[in-house]
Design an enzyme around this catalytic site. Sequence first.
Site, short mmCIF file in Angstrom:
data_model
loop_
_atom_site.label_atom_id
_atom_site.label_comp_id
_atom_site.label_asym_id
_atom_site.label_seq_id
_atom_site.Cartn_x
_atom_site.Cartn_y
_atom_site.Cartn_z
N SER A 1 0.88 -1.17 0.00
CA SER A 1 0.00 0.00 0.00
C SER A 1 0.92 1.22 0.00
CB SER A 1 -0.88 -0.01 1.24
OG SER A 1 -1.87 0.99 1.14
N GLU A 2 0.75 2.12 -0.99
CA GLU A 2 1.79 3.14 -1.21
C GLU A 2 1.86 4.19 -0.11
OE1 GLU A 2 -0.72 2.58 -3.35
OE2 GLU A 2 -1.57 4.44 -4.15
N ASN A 3 0.88 4.19 0.82
CA ASN A 3 1.01 5.09 1.95
C ASN A 3 1.95 4.54 3.02
OD1 ASN A 3 -1.12 3.18 2.27
ND2 ASN A 3 -1.74 4.25 4.13
N SER B 1 8.45 4.12 0.29
CA SER B 1 7.40 3.42 -0.43
C SER B 1 7.55 3.61 -1.94
CB SER B 1 6.03 3.94 0.02
OG SER B 1 5.01 3.29 -0.69
#
Lengths: 218, 233
Positions: A46-48, A88
């Site tokens: 998840s890119e967060n 990320s």
Amino acid sequence: MALSKQEIAQRIAQELQDKWYVNLGIGIPTLVANYIPKNIDVVFQSENGMLGMGPFPIDGEEDADLINAGKQTVTILKGGSLFDSAMSFAMIRGQHVQLTVLGAMEVSHNGDIANWKIPGKMVKGMGGAMDLVASAENIIVAMMHTDKAGESKLLKKCSLPLTGVNCVKKVVTNLAYLEIKNNAFYLLERAPGVSVEEIIAATEGTLIVEGEIPEMKF
Amino acid sequence: MINKVVKNVHEALQGVEDGMVFMLGGFGLCGIPENCISELVRLGVNNLTCISNNAGVDDFGLGLLLKKRQIKKMVSSYVGENEEFERQMLSGELDVELIPQGTLAERCRATGAGIPAFYTPAGYGTEVAEGKETREFNGKMYVLEHAFNPEFAFVKAWKGDTAGNLIFKGTARNFNPMMAMAGKITVAEVEELVEAGELDPNQIHTPGIFVQRIFQGKDYEKRIEQRTVTPKS
């Protein structure tokens, strides 16, 4: 019969391979996580800032400090890890993530994608989509083959502002599974009960149909 | 050990003025500096440029500053959850610069790391690259992106110590560590402030060198934007 959103996700899930790290976009791509083939291990990024994203928490156990990129409360699986946004996107740009699945409003036969902006409408922003499409070695787009008016969304040239150029490799729509190469959409599979003629009629970009086109299997 | 502690949010925001450029940590409403935002609303400073991944919702986060029209320009990657934002953007009251999320994160990191600019593939061939230098490396095209120059960075951590060392929790880390590096003055608000020596140095995410002022935050709401759960069986 054209595929439902769940079936599009299910077909994409068949492309997952053992030991892949995968980033799923918002919408249909998120549903891919429900159909991971048995006997393979994949890890969702998840890119967060999370690897090893798990399912939604049990009611009452949700944590405001643990969300996915869609701002939904999620869980983290055993072996997962947490990190900042720069790290990320280092994973993403550095091609440590093997597969990106995302939605699109338009795709062109040279692999351009438009999915972030419609002129004249409120622009919400590209989020991480531009970084993802510019970097991923393997991008599958999940989308409807045509818009509500029946106009093709698989085009010679995108009409909407682009998210990335020459980047999409595979497209799974409600009608077909296609590969993009040599400036054309190559028809690989049809949705069950959908004819090649229907797919030709729904595709504005160059479409190559070689030999018998099998139906998708579920 | 150098003591970075300030008494409260009022002291932490001394020197904040109209027209300044701020960075504010957080992703959605996760990990946002709630106390600093409230104080900026109370101070009523105007014409602000706010660099933050998102712009809050109508009644929380940066939405509170937008409602009071204190923000002149937003620099973000995604701003879709805020009607007042939309109204101000469409009427031209608010200037908005949209940046790919990874580029935003790296520009923040570069700012604090002494790197004036860097090449990224994100946005090449799109309107994001218009007017920017592009260059080919190993057969692939890249866009030159620059560091920022913020006066203040406001970050929120889970735990911090009197020396300014910070530990974040869960995905509330997000943009906070890079923004902490980037501020000329970095203000850290923390859920739990402890004495230097009480945090394990092995576990520190942001070393205190990047933090100028730290204070014990209070009344954290930690609002959830999208509550998604699995029903109890």
